[in-house]
Enzyme design. Structure first.
Site, short mmCIF file in Angstrom:
data_model
loop_
_atom_site.label_atom_id
_atom_site.label_comp_id
_atom_site.label_asym_id
_atom_site.label_seq_id
_atom_site.Cartn_x
_atom_site.Cartn_y
_atom_site.Cartn_z
NE ARG A 117 -7.31 2.82 5.11
CZ ARG A 117 -6.62 3.93 4.82
NH1 ARG A 117 -5.30 3.88 4.77
NH2 ARG A 117 -7.25 5.06 4.58
CB SER A 187 -13.22 13.54 1.76
OG SER A 187 -12.85 13.35 3.11
CG ASP A 286 -5.60 13.44 5.57
OD1 ASP A 286 -6.01 12.39 6.12
OD2 ASP A 286 -5.30 13.50 4.36
#
Length: 401
Positions: A117, A187, A286
């Site tokens: 990541r 986000s 999510d």
């Protein structure tokens, strides 16, 4: 570990675990405070344990009895530290700038997909402000130097976690700083949660839609704080209700600033007719796994879009969610940043590969409530990342698993 769930209508009451996002933030802020803080309502999980372990490596002392965590803030940072972040992207991206601000030479490690990541924005920006890394990416990676104040430039479409990490670190520096966004911050509600946490611990941040201004030389104040329930976890039970279950969901704040509270509006929009929906998930990534389950019960084609960042979660979450729906007899297709899900009268049951993704596990479990045959989940232990008691709670509601 594999688990098989027999189709069941769930009923009863469930207490939702603490918000993982706020648990990370409260523990970190308490660790940076000058004194002893009490953080109540924390649900232990692999990710939260990783954050506690890393903050202890940087000099905090953390103990807990049940859900109450007592944190003695860092009084003297160590010269060197080793931070095992397990599989927690939040831990890695929150702690890197803090260790840099403290001037602690730190090796960061991790497991699963975490080493892949991206942390590129830190590697690039920190080089301009006194901190270097021993390689260009991947884990383990070692960071050396002490961060200086200045103007940091971040992309907004990779992860808001980079903003949060810097918001924790920059108040510790001697000079004032600014975070300039190079693109729209996705986000954003998560960044707002960070600012609320910082203010609760006495740290002030000025923000606009484009940037964040942080005064240096600030001190985190110790205190006592309660950690509210997690809307991203509650979403699984709320969707189960939309599919015919009767669950009382306890532990949520109605005035919560969590972005994932949007699940309530999406379900309301479907109505009793189960109308299809379109959802921009740039602020609520999510929710995508459970939204795909909900969409399968809606009468028509639903669309989830602005979802490209899901490809760098615990799994390539767009593809793994699509595979989950199709494996259970539904129909879903993906594009570069979207998913389209078509109505399914009922899932036919089948086997789902969780892809080491906790949210795939929980979404597949909820899908069993809308299935004519059992659902088997391979790798169900992935729930330990965020919700270790998930299947215990499911059984308490009548799930046969």
């Amino acid at each position: 570990m594999d688990i098989t769930l027999t189709p069941s209508r769930l009923s009863g009451k469930v207490k939702i675990p603490s918000s993982k996002s706020l648990s990370h933030r409260n523990i970190i802020a308490a660790s940076l405070a000058d004194g002893i803080s009490v953080v109540r309502g924390i649900t232990s999980s692999v990710d939260i344990d990783a954050t506690c372990r890393c903050m202890e490596q940087l000099g905090a002392t953390i103990t807990h009895e049940g859900s109450t965590y007592t944190v003695k803030g860092i009084s003297e940072a160590p010269e060197k530290a080793y931070c095992d972040c397990a599989e927690s992207g939040s831990t890695l991206r929150f702690v890197i700038p803090i260790a840099a601000a403290l001037g602690t030479q730190t090796t960061f490690d991790g497991h699963g997909k975490l080493p892949t990541r991206p942390i590129t924005p830190y590697i690039r920006e920190f080089a301009r402000f006194g901190v270097t890394f021993d390689k260009k990416g991947g884990l383990p990676i070692t960071m050396t130097g002490q961060l200086r104040g200045g103007e940091y430039e971040l992309e907004g479409d990779i992860s808001s976690q980079f903003v949060t990490g810097l918001l924790f670190a920059l108040p510790l520096l001697g000079a004032d700083s600014k975070i300039k966004m190079l693109s729209k911050l996705q986000s954003r509600p998560y960044a707002q949660l960070t600012i609320s946490t910082l203010r609760a611990f006495g740290v002030d941040i000025d923000c606009t839609r484009e940037d964040f201004t942080v005064k240096g030389g600030q001190r985190f104040s110790p205190g006592e704080i309660d950690t509210e329930g997690d809307y991203s976890q509650a979403a699984f039970f709320l969707v189960a209700n939309a599919l015919g279950s009767d669950i009382i969901v306890d532990g949520l704040r109605q005035d919560s600033a969590q972005g994932d509270k949007e699940i309530i509006n999406i379900i309301k929009g479907c109505g009793s007719e189960m109308s299809p929906f379109e959802a921009d998930v740039s602020d609520i990534p999510d929710l995508v796994p459970v939204l795909a389950v909900l969409a399968s019960a809606c009468h028509g084609k639903s669309r989830i879009y602005n979802a490209s960042r899901l490809r760098i979660k615990e799994s390539d979450r767009l593809e793994s969610v699509c595979a989950m729906i199709n494996a259970l007899g539904g129909k879903a297709v993906t594009g570069s940043d979207y998913m389209e899900i078509y109505h399914t009268d009922r899932f036919t049951g089948g086997t789902v590969d969780a892809c080491n993704d906790h949210r795939i596990v929980m979404a597949a479990a909820v899908a069993s409530c809308y299935s004519d045959s059992p659902v088997t989940i391979k790798g169900s232990e992935a729930v330990n990342k965020s919700y270790p008691t998930f299947f215990d709670d499911m059984r308490s509601l009548g799930c046969i698993c």
